[in-house]
Design a protein around this motif. Structure first.
Motif, PDB file in Angstrom:
ATOM      1  N   PHE A  95       8.524   7.304  -4.876  1.00 13.53           N
ATOM      2  CA  PHE A  95       7.140   7.417  -4.428  1.00 13.53           C
ATOM      3  C   PHE A  95       6.401   6.083  -4.493  1.00 13.53           C
ATOM      4  N   ASP A  96       6.723   5.259  -5.486  1.00 14.12           N
ATOM      5  CA  ASP A  96       6.049   3.963  -5.607  1.00 14.12           C
ATOM      6  C   ASP A  96       6.439   3.034  -4.455  1.00 14.12           C
ATOM      7  N   ALA A  97       7.724   2.992  -4.142  1.00 13.53           N
ATOM      8  CA  ALA A  97       8.173   2.156  -3.028  1.00 13.53           C
ATOM      9  C   ALA A  97       7.613   2.673  -1.709  1.00 13.53           C
ATOM     10  N   TYR A  98       7.530   3.991  -1.579  1.00 18.76           N
ATOM     11  CA  TYR A  98       6.981   4.572  -0.352  1.00 18.76           C
ATOM     12  C   TYR A  98       5.511   4.209  -0.179  1.00 18.76           C
ATOM     13  N   HIS A  99       4.792   4.139  -1.287  1.00 20.47           N
ATOM     14  CA  HIS A  99       3.375   3.761  -1.232  1.00 20.47           C
ATOM     15  C   HIS A  99       3.216   2.381  -0.601  1.00 20.47           C
ATOM     16  N   VAL A 100       4.132   1.478  -0.889  1.00 24.40           N
ATOM     17  CA  VAL A 100       4.085   0.137  -0.289  1.00 24.40           C
ATOM     18  C   VAL A 100       4.520   0.190   1.169  1.00 24.40           C
ATOM     19  N   SER A 101       5.612   0.886   1.445  1.00 23.60           N
ATOM     20  CA  SER A 101       6.203   0.824   2.784  1.00 23.60           C
ATOM     21  C   SER A 101       5.431   1.629   3.824  1.00 23.60           C
ATOM     22  N   MET A 102       4.676   2.648   3.397  1.00 20.26           N
ATOM     23  CA  MET A 102       3.999   3.506   4.371  1.00 20.26           C
ATOM     24  C   MET A 102       2.843   2.804   5.074  1.00 20.26           C
ATOM     25  N   ASP A 103       2.365   1.730   4.509  1.00 19.97           N
ATOM     26  CA  ASP A 103       1.248   0.977   5.083  1.00 19.97           C
ATOM     27  C   ASP A 103       1.761  -0.411   5.466  1.00 19.97           C
ATOM     28  N   LYS A 104       1.792  -0.708   6.764  1.00 21.63           N
ATOM     29  CA  LYS A 104       2.377  -1.959   7.213  1.00 21.63           C
ATOM     30  C   LYS A 104       1.591  -3.174   6.735  1.00 21.63           C
ATOM     31  N   LYS A 105       0.272  -3.031   6.583  1.00 22.59           N
ATOM     32  CA  LYS A 105      -0.522  -4.143   6.046  1.00 22.59           C
ATOM     33  C   LYS A 105      -0.176  -4.374   4.576  1.00 22.59           C
TER      34      LYS A 105
END
Length: 359
Positions: A95-105
């Motif tokens: 979930f932590d990595a997804y939090h970064v990757s889900m937003d391209k900015k």
């Protein structure tokens, strides 16, 4: 036999189901849609909304080896994070990595923080490349040739320099300490920047190291794919997605023998595999759509409007799946000991499809 549970029945779910069956696993699908696209390529389906009946998922989880979210519905994913500790089997998701990757900015800020090469933001002159800021959607992505066009773009869109070259992809699996990088593929895109074909290619050592560092610095505990452009100036990373990808893992499997699903399951249970150089085999994965009686390459975005996805044909070197609904789309997976053999098998697959179209 292991049993894997998928939360979401579209193209990501198909990918995991495909690899699970190749590994001899049973596949259970949970989806609130009674006509989930992949319901006919899994072993069992439960139709309910996990956010409204979480106790049902918790109870079912006693029967699963693992659960994988195979959707990009943020409400669903955040809810799974909330109930993860109540489940009786591993939830294979970072979930932590997804939090970064889900937003391209947010992703690009991360790239910059560890000096990963990426297209420049807000270049001083056109052409520009604009794309949506969230999730892995390509809807709205396009080249902008003039300042006048740029002025009309939604201000939330990400504006980058336009970098040319093949789009390439690598998957990384990690357990928070060790990280394994898979087999490189080329992602062939259509005129709306959606993937319609994937082929294997030799893995670039620099891209492998970049992908490794991206996973390591995120302390990745799951799977992530890295997409980049192999430009004349070198690798330019365009996005990461910390969730099970679609399309590329099948090509990785057929070209290298690496099953990214079993890698992912192993990462949550034991050591990440020590990757050895692979003898690259030949294959092609392609989507074709019936358009006014003709077969036309199409990207995965149209699958979301499908009503059924099922196996149409299979032999040792050719697999064909068919999606019906608003559009009729065929997925071809052709393998062979040489590029010529793959091309011959591809031609055979096209003939099988044409006969199906005549029915």
């Amino acid at each position: 036999m292991n049993t894997i549970c998928l939360i979401g029945g579209k193209l990501q779910g198909f990918e995991v189901a495909y690899l699970a069956h190749k590994a001899g696993m049973e596949v259970v699908l949970v989806d609130k849609n009674p006509r989930a696209l992949i319901r006919n390529v899994v072993d069992q389906t439960f139709c309910f909304d996990i956010t409204k009946q979480p106790e049902k998922l918790v109870d079912l989880s006693r029967e699963f080896s693992a659960i994988i979210p195979t959707n990009e519905n943020l409400d669903s994913i955040l809810f799974l994070k909330k109930i993860a500790s109540e489940l009786h089997c591993p939830l294979l998701f970072d979930f932590d990595a997804y939090h970064v990757s889900m937003d391209k900015k947010r992703s690009k800020e991360y790239f910059s923080s560890i000096d990963v090469p990426t297209p420049f933001d807000k270049p001083s002159k056109p052409p520009y490349f604009v794309k949506p800021p969230c999730m892995s959607s390509s809807i709205g992505a396009r080249i902008v040739e003039t300042e006048e066009e740029l002025a009309e773009i939604d201000p939330d869109m990400l504006v980058e320099e336009y970098v040319t070259g093949p789009v390439i992809s690598l998957e990384v699996v990690g357990n928070g300490q060790d990280y394994a990088v898979g087999q490189q593929t080329q992602v062939h895109i259509d005129d709306v920047y959606d993937c319609h074909k994937v082929t294997p290619m030799e893995t670039d050592g620099n891209f492998r190291e970049i992908s490794y560092q991206l996973a390591k610095n995120l302390n990745l505990k799951g799977i992530m794919d890295v997409e980049a452009i192999a430009s004349q100036s070198g690798i330019r990373v365009i996005e990461i997605d910390a969730r099970f990808p679609s399309q590329t893992p099948t090509v990785v499997y057929h070209s290298s023998g690496i099953n990214l699903l079993t890698w992912l399951m192993d990462a949550f249970c034991k050591e990440v595999p020590d990757v050895k150089p692979q003898t690259l085999k030949h294959c092609v994965y392609e989507h074709l759509m019936i358009d006014d009686g003709n077969l036309t390459p199409t990207g995965e975005h149209l699958f979301s409007e499908g009503e059924d996805y099922f196996r149409l044909f299979e032999d040792e070197e050719i697999e064909i799946f068919k999606s019906t609904g608003k559009y009729t789309i065929y997925t071809l997976i052709c393998t062979g000991e040489s590029p010529d053999k793959v091309e011959n098998n591809h031609n055979k697959a096209i003939e099988i499809i044409r006969k199906d179209m005549e029915k």
